[in-house]
Design an enzyme around this catalytic site. Structure first.
Site, short mmCIF file in Angstrom:
data_model
loop_
_atom_site.label_atom_id
_atom_site.label_comp_id
_atom_site.label_asym_id
_atom_site.label_seq_id
_atom_site.Cartn_x
_atom_site.Cartn_y
_atom_site.Cartn_z
N THR A 128 0.76 -1.16 -0.02
CA THR A 128 -0.09 -0.02 0.06
C THR A 128 0.96 1.37 0.09
O THR A 128 1.94 1.35 0.68
CB THR A 128 -1.04 -0.08 1.18
OG1 THR A 128 -1.67 -1.06 1.25
CG2 THR A 128 -1.95 1.30 1.31
N PRO A 130 0.80 5.87 -0.29
CA PRO A 130 -0.30 7.02 0.06
C PRO A 130 -1.40 7.17 -0.91
O PRO A 130 -2.53 7.54 -0.61
CB PRO A 130 0.63 8.27 0.27
CG PRO A 130 1.80 7.59 0.79
CD PRO A 130 2.01 6.30 -0.09
N ALA A 132 -2.12 4.75 -3.50
CA ALA A 132 -2.55 3.53 -4.13
C ALA A 132 -2.83 2.43 -2.97
O ALA A 132 -1.82 1.89 -2.61
CB ALA A 132 -1.46 3.27 -5.16
N THR A 160 1.38 -2.77 8.53
CA THR A 160 1.36 -3.17 9.71
C THR A 160 2.58 -3.97 10.14
O THR A 160 3.06 -4.79 9.23
CB THR A 160 0.05 -4.35 9.85
OG1 THR A 160 -0.95 -3.68 9.52
CG2 THR A 160 -0.10 -5.12 11.04
N HIS A 179 0.97 -3.18 -15.05
CA HIS A 179 1.09 -4.27 -14.21
C HIS A 179 2.53 -4.78 -13.90
O HIS A 179 2.97 -5.94 -13.53
CB HIS A 179 0.35 -5.91 -14.75
CG HIS A 179 -1.02 -5.45 -14.35
ND1 HIS A 179 -2.25 -6.09 -15.17
CD2 HIS A 179 -1.85 -4.43 -13.60
CE1 HIS A 179 -3.42 -5.58 -14.95
NE2 HIS A 179 -3.09 -4.69 -13.87
N GLU A 242 -4.82 -13.68 2.62
CA GLU A 242 -4.89 -12.66 3.33
C GLU A 242 -6.49 -12.45 3.86
O GLU A 242 -6.81 -12.36 4.79
CB GLU A 242 -4.55 -11.52 2.78
CG GLU A 242 -4.54 -10.27 3.62
CD GLU A 242 -3.88 -8.88 3.04
OE1 GLU A 242 -4.22 -7.95 3.25
OE2 GLU A 242 -2.91 -8.91 2.20
N GLN A 279 -38.01 -8.99 24.11
CA GLN A 279 -38.12 -9.66 23.01
C GLN A 279 -37.24 -9.49 21.92
O GLN A 279 -36.56 -9.96 21.09
CB GLN A 279 -39.58 -9.79 22.34
CG GLN A 279 -39.80 -10.61 21.13
CD GLN A 279 -41.02 -10.55 20.52
OE1 GLN A 279 -41.71 -9.48 20.36
NE2 GLN A 279 -41.94 -11.64 20.65
N GLY A 339 -25.16 -0.81 26.80
CA GLY A 339 -25.40 0.44 27.32
C GLY A 339 -24.10 1.35 27.62
O GLY A 339 -23.15 1.24 26.59
#
Length: 377
Positions: A128, A130, A132, A160, A179, A242, A279, A339
């Site tokens: 990856t 910035p 693309a 990561t 490509h 992946e 319910q 909550g």
């Protein structure tokens, strides 16, 4: 929750992973969230336990298991409530090191694979950029041949394990065609290769994520991973592994969150009765459980199809889109049913809610996945 694909060996692996998480992860991972990374000694212990080489060659310390076994591991791992820990491991096992497994030559595997499997070397994959993300062919980073070396220039983003990895598998353009992409092995400490900055995220807080900068990085010619100009197709192939792993993470989060919420609403009192007595709440949980179980069966079918050598790009794209959206639906509902406690930072349900958001984005955003599905009709 069983299915026809699960064997006694799979159940044993699931139990081993659960014990490791209970002993080595859950009691300590809150501190890792503060530190922004998973300790390397924990990852080494995972390697020693055999978790990092499930699908890899036995000559390097692997188990030579199949895609179903790998999926069982990913799903079991995803019973942890700490998504940053999970993705740190899955990037190493299912997103980065598979490039070496699939495209590496004998010398490259002999040099790197033993320590990758042992957890001594942690890996990251640099695709990856910035400008693309899912558009792999649109990357701008270049690699130019200079005698017995390649010279890399460019930037990678949202990587990561980017801060603390030892070994990186990096994609770069090696020609002018759209490509014409190649993959390269880059070791930490190579001159010109730096971590630009560690990125601060909404979730996955114990996962180190970085911008990587390559400024005239010279690497030996033998660090080309696979064939020159064929890296785009290598990336596309590895995307299937992946995306199944990310689906496992999503399903694991759904399963854990629904159980936590079921336990909570059965004891939480409101207006003279438990929330379970309402319910609308129990029916909503039942429907989300049904969707999760259906997604899980589809996920195992996809992994089984991999073992049958089938072309399942369309199905895996469906799976990624489906589970990425489902986990956000489940976690938002589960958080709502908790909550005010669901909005407290130290609670597991709040952490899962934050960590779930990226599963509809990372590894191929939902919209990109649906386009991959549609163009194959």
């Amino acid at each position: 929750m069983d299915n026809i694909f699960i064997t006694p060996e799979h159940e044993l692996l699931r139990e081993q992973v659960a014990r490791f998480i209970a002993r080595e992860v859950e009691p300590f991972a809150a501190k890792w969230e503060e530190d922004g990374c998973v300790p390397r000694d924990v990852l080494r212990r995972m390697g020693e336990a055999g978790f990092f080489g499930l699908m890899y060659e036995s000559e390097f310390g692997g188990s030579e298991a199949d895609a179903l076994t790998n999926l069982v591991f990913a799903e079991a791992l995803s019973q942890s409530t700490f998504g940053g820990f999970i993705i740190t491991v899955l990037v190493h096992t299912d997103m980065a090191s598979p490039h070496l497994f699939h495209a590496g030559n004998a010398a490259q595997k002999a040099r790197y694979m033993p320590d990758v499997i042992a957890g001594k070397t942690i890996t990251a994959v640099g695709i990856t950029e910035p400008g693309a993300g899912s558009d792999v062919a649109g990357m701008r980073m270049t690699a130019k041949r200079d005698g017995d070396h390649w010279v890399l220039n460019g930037t990678k983003m949202f990587i990561t394990n980017g801060v603390h990895a030892n070994l990186y598998f990096v994609a770069a353009k090696t020609g002018t065609a759209r490509h014409d992409v190649s993959m390269f092995i880059v070791e930490k400490g190579t001159p010109g290769f730096t971590v630009g900055r560690a990125l601060h995220k909404t979730g996955w807080l114990s996962s180190d994520t970085a911008e990587l900068i390559f400024d005239n990085v010279r690497i030996p010619a033998e660090n080309l991973l696979g064939e020159e100009g064929k890296g785009f197709y290598s990336v596309m192939k590895n995307f299937q592994t992946e995306r199944i792993a990310l689906a496992a993470m999503a399903v694991g989060h759904c399963t854990r969150a629904l159980q936590m919420t079921l336990d909570y609403v059965r004891q939480r009192q409101a207006f003279g009765a438990t929330l379970w007595d309402k319910q609308t709440i129990r029916q909503r949980i039942a429907m989300l459980d049904a969707k999760t179980r259906a997604a899980r069966q589809f996920m195992y079918h996809c992994a089984w199809s991999v073992t049958q050598k089938r072309d399942i790009v369309q199905e895996v794209s469906m799976l990624k889109a489906l589970t990425g959206e489902l986990v956000n639906e489940v976690l938002q509902t589960c958080q709502q049913f908790h909550g005010g406690m669901g909005f407290i930072r130290e609670t597991a349900i709040e952490r899962l809610w934050r960590d779930a958001r990226v599963l509809g984005i990372g590894g191929g955003a939902t919209e990109v996945m649906l386009e991959e599905v549609a163009k194959r009709y």
